[in-house]
Design a protein around this motif. Structure first.
Motif, short mmCIF file in Angstrom:
data_model
loop_
_atom_site.label_atom_id
_atom_site.label_comp_id
_atom_site.label_asym_id
_atom_site.label_seq_id
_atom_site.Cartn_x
_atom_site.Cartn_y
_atom_site.Cartn_z
N GLU A 26 -16.55 -22.71 0.46
CA GLU A 26 -17.30 -22.03 1.52
C GLU A 26 -16.39 -21.89 2.72
O GLU A 26 -15.78 -22.87 3.16
CB GLU A 26 -18.55 -22.82 1.88
N VAL A 27 -16.27 -20.68 3.24
CA VAL A 27 -15.45 -20.46 4.44
C VAL A 27 -16.31 -19.77 5.49
O VAL A 27 -17.23 -19.02 5.17
CB VAL A 27 -14.20 -19.60 4.14
N ARG A 28 -15.97 -20.07 6.75
CA ARG A 28 -16.63 -19.35 7.84
C ARG A 28 -15.58 -18.49 8.51
O ARG A 28 -14.55 -18.99 8.98
CB ARG A 28 -17.24 -20.33 8.85
N THR A 29 -15.81 -17.19 8.51
CA THR A 29 -14.84 -16.30 9.14
C THR A 29 -14.95 -16.39 10.66
O THR A 29 -15.98 -16.82 11.19
CB THR A 29 -15.08 -14.84 8.70
N THR A 34 -20.45 -16.34 6.81
CA THR A 34 -20.18 -17.38 5.82
C THR A 34 -20.07 -16.73 4.46
O THR A 34 -20.92 -15.95 4.06
CB THR A 34 -21.31 -18.42 5.80
N LEU A 35 -18.99 -17.05 3.74
CA LEU A 35 -18.89 -16.54 2.38
C LEU A 35 -18.17 -17.55 1.50
O LEU A 35 -17.61 -18.53 1.97
CB LEU A 35 -18.22 -15.15 2.35
N ILE A 36 -18.25 -17.31 0.19
CA ILE A 36 -17.64 -18.20 -0.78
C ILE A 36 -16.37 -17.52 -1.30
O ILE A 36 -16.45 -16.43 -1.84
CB ILE A 36 -18.60 -18.50 -1.96
N ALA A 37 -15.23 -18.18 -1.11
CA ALA A 37 -13.96 -17.60 -1.53
C ALA A 37 -13.34 -18.45 -2.63
O ALA A 37 -13.52 -19.67 -2.66
CB ALA A 37 -13.00 -17.51 -0.35
N PHE A 38 -12.65 -17.81 -3.53
CA PHE A 38 -11.95 -18.52 -4.58
C PHE A 38 -10.62 -19.01 -4.03
O PHE A 38 -9.99 -18.34 -3.22
CB PHE A 38 -11.73 -17.59 -5.78
N ARG B 3 -23.97 -16.70 -1.38
CA ARG B 3 -25.04 -17.54 -1.90
C ARG B 3 -26.34 -16.77 -1.78
O ARG B 3 -26.57 -16.10 -0.76
CB ARG B 3 -25.18 -18.78 -1.01
N ALA B 4 -27.18 -16.92 -2.76
CA ALA B 4 -28.45 -16.18 -2.71
C ALA B 4 -29.51 -16.91 -3.51
O ALA B 4 -29.21 -17.83 -4.30
CB ALA B 4 -28.26 -14.78 -3.28
#
Lengths: 87, 87, 87, 87, 87
Positions: A26-29, A34-38, B3-4
């Motif tokens: 999980e990263v916060r830009t 908030t998004l999930i990055a590989f 996430r959802a």
């Protein structure tokens, strides 16, 4: 690309087999999303990173085209930013 | 990825023949957006999932390139979140 | 994908020759955005549809890759929604 | 494409080896967003540039498909805009 | 696709050689965003056009994949809209 801070790991045991090995982070830009990055770089919580989004995240893994839409492509030469992490 | 929470199924009997078999699920992302994601994992209402968006959802199905722009790629190791479902 | 309601047709007589045959329809998505989607299903005004956006809309037409970024992929099993149409 | 002003460089010593040589530049788009774009034109701080986003930034580098989602494609024929830089 | 009004030309003498011949036009979409779209149709200021965004703009130019993310694909059968131009 977007600057972001790693917040922590996300676990999804049941998932598509097409996903390569690596971590879901999980990263916060810096603009607050908030998004999930590989991640294949071994990035840790609080680390400042650069995230590429869209199909280029998948293209990195070659012709298999795993369904990934965000990838950490580098670690920023900045100290881990705890302030941003707590925002 | 986003996430959802899975909200339920969507039915579209008349549709392009190019679509693979699987479910069309309405999901609500944690930032409040609603979208329809394709699912091949058998996800159910209330389940917490990870959604990849954009052309990588199509790329997962190989050279046929079905016109899908959102795919559930995993089930989060979290309890089903009814609170988020009712938001 | 996004749920949307068909608002009507859009005409562009002078256009790139690369565009396939089909209709250009104005649709309003359920989150209030208006966009022009390509349609090969014969959808009509007021009809509730599912729209895929991005390069997958182009990929549906095979190796010609026409420059289309939104495609109606199905008709929702819901009555035509006039209320949404007037919003 | 988006008009933007170059704000400065970004350094990421530890990064994916797949990245080509070139600079990572922070740019501010005219609508106020900040993003990191790849540059092979030698653009400098304050310079007014045109930025392409998405997978086309990667496609520019041919079949290697480096994971880049923003690329400076030209320098605008406008004076460097210090006002915008200080906004 | 998005409906938009052509606002004028943008000049970038120093630019990537990969760009095809054609014009860079500033357009304002009907939802108020400003972007730069590539044009091969000879569109003029005030003209009402249809713009496709994302990698499909690049795909139109075949295997060269120029780094373009917005393309005017047609001229709307509407009178040039000066009101929208002045908004």
């Amino acid at each position: 690309m977007l600057r972001a801070t790693v917040m922590g790991s996300v676990w999804a045991t049941r998932r598509l087999e097409a996903l390569p090995s690596g971590a879901l982070l999980e990263v916060r830009t810096d603009d607050g999303a908030t998004l999930i990055a590989f991640d294949v770089l071994g990035s840790g919580a609080g680390e400042r990173v650069l995230v590429a989004t869209g199909s280029v995240a998948s293209g990195y893994f070659g012709p298999d085209h795993p369904p990934l839409d965000a990838l950490i492509i580098g670690s920023l030469d900045e100290p881990a930013n705890e302030e941003k992490e707590q925002r």
